[in-house]
Write an enzyme that holds these catalytic residues in place. Structure first.
Site, PDB file in Angstrom:
ATOM      1  N   SER A  47      -0.592   5.215   3.509  1.00  9.90           N
ATOM      2  CA  SER A  47      -0.748   3.879   3.879  1.00  9.90           C
ATOM      3  C   SER A  47       0.014   3.462   2.895  1.00  9.90           C
ATOM      4  O   SER A  47       1.047   3.320   2.422  1.00  9.90           O
ATOM      5  CB  SER A  47      -1.847   3.375   2.936  1.00  9.90           C
ATOM      6  OG  SER A  47      -2.034   3.091   1.728  1.00  9.90           O
ATOM      7  N   ASP A  48       0.917   2.083   3.567  1.00 13.60           N
ATOM      8  CA  ASP A  48       2.020   0.808   2.634  1.00 13.60           C
ATOM      9  C   ASP A  48       1.012   0.828   0.977  1.00 13.60           C
ATOM     10  O   ASP A  48       0.148   0.804   1.480  1.00 13.60           O
ATOM     11  CB  ASP A  48       2.410   0.661   3.691  1.00 13.60           C
ATOM     12  CG  ASP A  48       4.101  -0.392   3.004  1.00 13.60           C
ATOM     13  OD1 ASP A  48       4.546   0.138   1.923  1.00 13.60           O
ATOM     14  OD2 ASP A  48       4.643  -1.150   3.965  1.00 13.60           O
ATOM     15  N   PHE A  49       2.092   0.406   0.276  1.00 14.31           N
ATOM     16  CA  PHE A  49       1.776  -0.118  -0.876  1.00 14.31           C
ATOM     17  C   PHE A  49       0.424  -0.962  -1.306  1.00 14.31           C
ATOM     18  O   PHE A  49       1.197  -2.337  -0.189  1.00 14.31           O
ATOM     19  CB  PHE A  49       2.842  -0.434  -1.857  1.00 14.31           C
ATOM     20  CG  PHE A  49       2.178  -0.852  -3.520  1.00 14.31           C
ATOM     21  CD1 PHE A  49       0.638   0.004  -4.078  1.00 14.31           C
ATOM     22  CD2 PHE A  49       3.015  -1.908  -4.369  1.00 14.31           C
ATOM     23  CE1 PHE A  49       0.234  -0.521  -5.581  1.00 14.31           C
ATOM     24  CE2 PHE A  49       2.454  -2.050  -5.399  1.00 14.31           C
ATOM     25  CZ  PHE A  49       1.963  -1.478  -5.852  1.00 14.31           C
ATOM     26  N   MET A  54       8.007  -0.175   1.945  1.00 15.30           N
ATOM     27  CA  MET A  54       6.955  -0.557   0.733  1.00 15.30           C
ATOM     28  C   MET A  54       8.320  -0.506  -0.399  1.00 15.30           C
ATOM     29  O   MET A  54       9.052   0.469  -0.029  1.00 15.30           O
ATOM     30  CB  MET A  54       6.777   0.660   1.106  1.00 15.30           C
ATOM     31  CG  MET A  54       5.151   1.028   0.157  1.00 15.30           C
ATOM     32  SD  MET A  54       5.891   1.195  -1.607  1.00 15.30           S
ATOM     33  CE  MET A  54       6.668   1.983  -2.166  1.00 15.30           C
ATOM     34  N   SER A  81      -1.672  -1.538   1.765  1.00 16.84           N
ATOM     35  CA  SER A  81      -2.170  -1.913   3.502  1.00 16.84           C
ATOM     36  C   SER A  81      -3.399  -1.859   3.674  1.00 16.84           C
ATOM     37  O   SER A  81      -4.246  -1.442   5.028  1.00 16.84           O
ATOM     38  CB  SER A  81      -1.068  -1.061   3.923  1.00 16.84           C
ATOM     39  OG  SER A  81      -1.406  -0.123   3.736  1.00 16.84           O
TER      40      SER A  81
END
Length: 752
Positions: A294-296, A1, A298
């Protein structure tokens, strides 16, 4: 990320303004892009609120805070920015055309927290240390050194006002083309898991007064950057558990990280951040106790993501907004219990991690790199550089040598935008570009080599290598040429091949054809094809070695430091030899009608060295390979007990002798071959020991695998799909010991 520059810079500025507002007892309100300060609220004595009572447990404090919270104050913990910016109430919408997202101000006495990406160090910040990358740390095979580096990294991060580090990262090295391979710890689950655990322990436990929470990422099977947000990693159950899930399980069991990040990709058709594995594998099997973010970008849903086990959406509110959560709750799609659980996990992790009791500085410390940090960076660079080949040219002799130093990455003076900084760290894909770390303090190889050669009584001549004819002429007039090659890699794109950038291969070939002796030095975060390997006398693979690469290299080529790095990944002769080569279905995957790239992991367990062993393919350099200026002999391998049920410690003993003329350090590796009934494709790494010996010295070395190690890392086990459980096959187990996966000093024991 990695956040874009537009996302990162405003957040850093807001962080400084938030800190001031909190001190003033004010509330920050966002209207569009304008931040307004509301009227000061009544001051609260934080010693009176139960969640600041450090005589209570983290669980008790977290529950007290949530008991005092409204529903929408609880919601704040489910999104990064509202969780970490307690006074601000309004955020711009996550989707174009939507109304601003509004929350009540958070309850009193909650900290300002800033997340920072950086598994390898503090990103693009003046006054910080540019460390060798994680793949280089893995090449040291030195867990203690990796932990020391993480302690220093954590201190620098805290002083730069970031208390959550988005790292370390884990992947399984399915393809050496993966653009972020340099951010990870290689292709073996045990090495990778233990290295990640050491990193987490250093970050979270190494600085009690400067607490940092680590974020283990990207869970899971995020093995390529190409189409990372629109691909499905399709994996059979056994392969998933043994290759891709296992390093995370080891890292969690051996370090207990405060947080974990789910990845962009799908796993078997379900997005990782709304996949049942967040509950089944992660929570039930390990079990993981921290919070899942979460990922950015996702997250793709509200109820499915929350119900699967996602606790916090990264960045601003998109799917976990108050309106969406209220709607899902009213419709019965989510429960209040699950909302409370997610909020509790975040708050408890913050409190247990020390973030409530030790706030970050009000302003960033200007210079956080110290002489001790720089010395540590040099030590890692020395221990991680792998001597792949040496026909006797190294170490260089003291005396009147003329040493030709050739190549753009040798010098800090750019040639066509390429310089020593290019080899310092992996490339930042967004914003201004260049290395992700602060490489301005770099001591370049040319400077360090010139100093050391002069000290020895010789002289250095330099050529940038742009003109092959000129470079060859300079090389031919020298006694030895040190020629540099590199390629750049980074987030959001995979490598197109494993060849050197620019004219790297042609330059090395031209120099090797002209110089009396040639040493090739490579800066690359993954494997390199070497069509010129037979023509050079020595090869040093230096990864991305950080700001102290120059002094480390000078020490290595003169033997002031003896190379001890070992490959944490296999180097193939060519890309065509890799497990996914020649199959679009395996890599990069085939687009389906919905636009998702279906990536078929049909190689199964045959990943990394397991592939080369199972298929009988000779690599260029095998997993675990690395030469020294001395040699080591192994014999008298024994294993006790000779028979076991797998619930007691196993001791592998062997005699290691330095048969050469200089002191050196060997990474003695222990591999295990399971009985045929297990269906394993090859032997597997189960342990290692770094041993330093004087010339002629021998030592009786013991690698002990405790009952806890055997259980935590499933060293004797394989995943039985029919039983959906780890299983130990009865029969004969063969142990091999040596300096790489090619080790052949062996012994055996049986499991009942």
């Amino acid at each position: 990320m990695t956040l874009s520059e537009n996302d990162r810079q405003p957040r850093r500025m807001r962080g400084r303004r938030r800190a001031i507002a909190v001190l003033l007892g004010a509330t920050l309100v966002s209207t569009g892009t304008v931040i307004a300060v509301a009227a000061p609220a009544a001051a609260v004595d934080c010693s009176t609120v139960p969640w600041m009572d450090n005589s209570k447990t983290a669980d008790e404090r977290a529950q007290a805070l949530l008991d005092a919270s409204s529903q929408h104050q609880k919601y704040r913990w489910l999104v990064e920015q509202p969780a970490n910016d307690p006074a601000r109430t309004t955020w711009n919408p996550g989707f174009t055309g939507e109304e601003p997202v509004v929350y009540p101000a958070q309850v009193a006495c909650t900290p300002v927290v800033i997340y920072a990406n950086g598994p390898d160090g503090v990103y693009q910040s003046a006054g910080t240390t540019a460390w060798p990358g994680p793949i280089a740390v893995a090449a040291t095979w030195n867990l203690e050194l990796g932990e020391q580096k993480a302690i220093a990294h954590g201190s620098e991060s805290f002083d730069k006002r970031s208390a959550v580090v988005l790292g370390p990262g884990i992947a399984s090295g399915r393809t050496p083309l993966s653009g972020r391979g340099s951010e990870y710890f290689g292709e073996d689950p045990v090495l990778s898991g233990l290295m990640a655990a050491a990193n987490v322990r250093g970050l979270e436990d190494g600085n009690p007064d400067k607490p940092v929470i680590a974020n283990l990422k990207h869970y899971v099977a995020n093995e390529q950057e190409l189409a990372r947000q629109s691909s499905s990693s399709n994996i059979d159950e056994r392969t998933f558990k043994q290759i891709y899930d296992l390093p995370y399980e080891i890292a969690v069991r051996k370090s207990d990280p405060g947080s974990l990040m789910c990845s962009y990709n799908q796993v078997n058709g379900a997005w990782a951040c709304e996949n049942e594995i967040l509950t089944t594998s992660l929570r039930e099997d390990y079990p993981f106790q921290g919070y899942v973010m979460s990922d950015f970008g996702s997250v793709h849903s509200t109820a499915p993501s929350l119900n699967a086990g996602l606790d916090q959406e990264l960045n601003r509110p998109r799917w976990f907004t108050p309106a969406r959560l209220d709607t899902a709750l009213a419709a019965g799609e989510i429960t209040q219990e699950r909302i409370d659980e997610a909020a509790f996990r975040v708050v408890r992790s913050y409190i247990a991690g020390g973030l409530f009791d030790h706030p970050v500085p009000a302003t960033p410390v200007a210079k956080v790199s110290t002489p001790e940090h720089k010395a540590l960076a040099r030590e890692i660079a020395e221990q991680s550089t792998v001597l792949l080949k040496n026909d006797g040219v190294l170490p260089l002799a003291e005396g009147e040598l003329t040493v030709a130093v050739i190549g753009q990455t040798a010098s800090s003076v750019p040639t066509g935008d390429v310089s020593a900084q290019t080899g310092c760290g992996w490339d930042f894909p967004f914003g201004p570009g260049g290395p992700v770390l602060n490489c301005t303090a770099l001591v370049d190889p040319l400077t360090a080599l010139a100093e050391r050669v002069t000290q020895a009584g010789g002289e250095v001549v330099y050529d940038n290598g742009a003109d092959l004819t000129q470079a060859a002429a300079v090389a031919s007039a020298a006694d030895v040429a040190i020629v540099f090659g590199h390629y750049t890699m980074g987030e959001s794109q995979d490598l197109p091949d494993l060849r050197l950038d620019g004219n790297g291969d042609q330059l090395i070939e031209a120099v090797a054809a002209s110089a009396p002796a040639t040493v090739a030095v490579l800066n690359a975060g993954s494997a390199v094809e070497m069509p010129w390997i037979a023509d050079v006398d020595a090869v040093l693979h230096a990864w991305h070695s950080g700001e102290q690469f120059g002094p480390a290299l000078a020490a290595l080529v003169y033997g002031d430091a003896n190379p001890s790095g070992k490959l944490p990944m296999t180097f193939p002769v060519s890309l065509a030899d890799t497990p996914t080569a020649g199959s679009e279905a395996q890599y990069p995957g085939v687009l389906d009608a919905s636009g998702i790239r279906q990536v078929d992991y049909s190689e199964g367990l045959e990943v990394g060295y397991r592939w080369y062993e199972a298929e009988g393919i000779e690599p260029l350099f095998e997993f675990g390979h690395g030469l020294s200026y001395t040699e080591f002999a192994y014999d008298k391998v024994t294993v006790t007990p000779k028979s076991t049920t797998g619930d007691k410690e196993i001791r592998v003993r062997f005699k290691l002798t330095n048969t050469g003329d200089v002191a050196g350090t060997e990474v003695a590796q222990v591999y295990l071959e399971l009985p045929d009934a297990s269906g394993e494709p090859s032997k597997r790494l189960i342990g290692w020991e770094r041993v330093t010996l004087e010339p002629g010295e021998h030592r009786n070395v013991q690698v002990t695998l405790s009952a806890e190690d055997l259980a935590d890392m499933h060293l004797l086990e394989y995943w039985d799909t029919a039983a959906s459980a780890w299983t130990t096959a009865p029969g004969t187990y063969t142990v091999t010991v040596g300096g790489s996966v090619s080790a052949d000093a062996e012994a055996s024991f049986s499991v009942k």
